[in-house]
Design an enzyme around this catalytic site. Sequence first.
Site, PDB file in Angstrom:
ATOM      1  CD  GLU A   1      -3.532  -2.239   7.384  1.00 23.57           C
ATOM      2  OE1 GLU A   1      -2.434  -2.551   6.907  1.00 23.57           O
ATOM      3  OE2 GLU A   1      -4.095  -1.169   7.139  1.00 23.57           O
TER       4      GLU A   1
ATOM      5  CB  SER B   1       5.045  -1.349  12.303  1.00 22.64           C
ATOM      6  OG  SER B   1       4.645   0.003  12.520  1.00 22.64           O
TER       7      SER B   1
ATOM      8  N   GLY C   1       2.298   2.737  10.793  1.00 20.76           N
ATOM      9  CA  GLY C   1       3.247   3.829  10.609  1.00 20.76           C
ATOM     10  C   GLY C   1       3.946   4.251  11.890  1.00 20.76           C
TER      11      GLY C   1
ATOM     12  CD  GLU D   1      -3.141   5.677   6.391  1.00 27.74           C
ATOM     13  OE1 GLU D   1      -3.051   5.658   5.157  1.00 27.74           O
ATOM     14  OE2 GLU D   1      -2.292   5.138   7.138  1.00 27.74           O
TER      15      GLU D   1
ATOM     16  CG  ASN E   1      -1.781   1.219   1.333  1.00 22.00           C
ATOM     17  OD1 ASN E   1      -1.811   2.036   0.405  1.00 22.00           O
ATOM     18  ND2 ASN E   1      -2.469   1.372   2.456  1.00 22.00           N
ATOM     19  CD1 TRP E   2       3.659   1.086  -2.835  1.00 20.82           C
ATOM     20  CD2 TRP E   2       3.557   2.184  -4.798  1.00 20.82           C
ATOM     21  NE1 TRP E   2       4.389   0.379  -3.754  1.00 20.82           N
ATOM     22  CE2 TRP E   2       4.345   1.028  -4.963  1.00 20.82           C
ATOM     23  CE3 TRP E   2       3.354   3.027  -5.890  1.00 20.82           C
ATOM     24  CZ2 TRP E   2       4.932   0.700  -6.194  1.00 20.82           C
ATOM     25  CZ3 TRP E   2       3.935   2.705  -7.114  1.00 20.82           C
ATOM     26  CH2 TRP E   2       4.720   1.543  -7.255  1.00 20.82           C
ATOM     27  CE  LYS E   3      -0.309   3.320   4.717  1.00 20.76           C
ATOM     28  NZ  LYS E   3      -0.246   3.469   6.161  1.00 20.76           N
TER      29      LYS E   3
ATOM     30  CG  HIS F   1      -5.895   1.951   4.958  1.00 20.23           C
ATOM     31  ND1 HIS F   1      -5.461   2.975   5.773  1.00 20.23           N
ATOM     32  CD2 HIS F   1      -4.898   1.034   4.911  1.00 20.23           C
ATOM     33  CE1 HIS F   1      -4.238   2.679   6.191  1.00 20.23           C
ATOM     34  NE2 HIS F   1      -3.866   1.519   5.692  1.00 20.23           N
TER      35      HIS F   1
END
Length: 257
Positions: free
Chosen positions: A171, A217, A177, A101, A13-15, A99
């Site tokens: 997650e 992480s 992160g 976020e 997941n490159w975000k 997700h």
Amino acid sequence: MMKEMRKIIIGANWKMNKTPQEGVELVSELKEQLGALGDMEVVICPPYPALLPVGAELSGTDMVLGAQNLYWEKEGAYTGEVSPGMLKACGCEYVIIGHSERRHVFGETDDEVAKKVRAALDEGLKPILCVGELLEEREAGKTEAVVKRQLEAALAEVSAEEVSEIVIAYEPVWAIGTGKASTADDAQRVAHFIRQLLAKGYGNEKAEAVRIQYGGSVKPDNVRAFLEQPDVDGALVGGASLKAAVFAELVKNSREG
Ligand code: 13P
């Protein structure tokens, strides 16, 4: 079905990182460093503008393309949104949905997540459905309750025939992160809880076919510990997917059992 029958799945997941050019360079380096993947799946999820060129760079490799979000309508006056059909037309096989976020920065609700899961399946896209608790929810002993609520809401309109198309990513939000990954034992406990919930809804055989990832992480040196857990079948990787050498090492470590 035994764990061995579920194919390992590692998601990158490159975000909101990488221009189209940078994305192509990253994949080009990855191709050199990875070679044939063998019996596992690697899903690269770039931001929307990089989907087409990164997809082209992935063609002929064992890696496949995924998106990070979608909107549930097919087309129309929804400025800024992208439909499932558009993702399919860009070559996406997977799409990350719900997700943390999206949920916590953009206020996505359980109901919206459910609509997105339904819309993805209707278009033949495989959802990578993310669930996970906040730190305060964990500290209040609510991890299971939160995961149950998120999962049941998201799967409300998903049939037993469809459920094995879905990958579930557990997650925990506090692990994303932060460099503070969950312990492998904790990830297993929640992954097992998720599989039990799936078994209740869809029966044992269907539940055993669903792949469950851990995310938060994950790095080259801890990925193996997660994958050794009986109910963890893969990882969803953020930061460690942004550098070819790091991600290639992570993928290699995850297939050496
Ligand atoms: P990090 O690997 O950077 O913790 O991010 C995890 C994640 O959110 C993957 O979707």
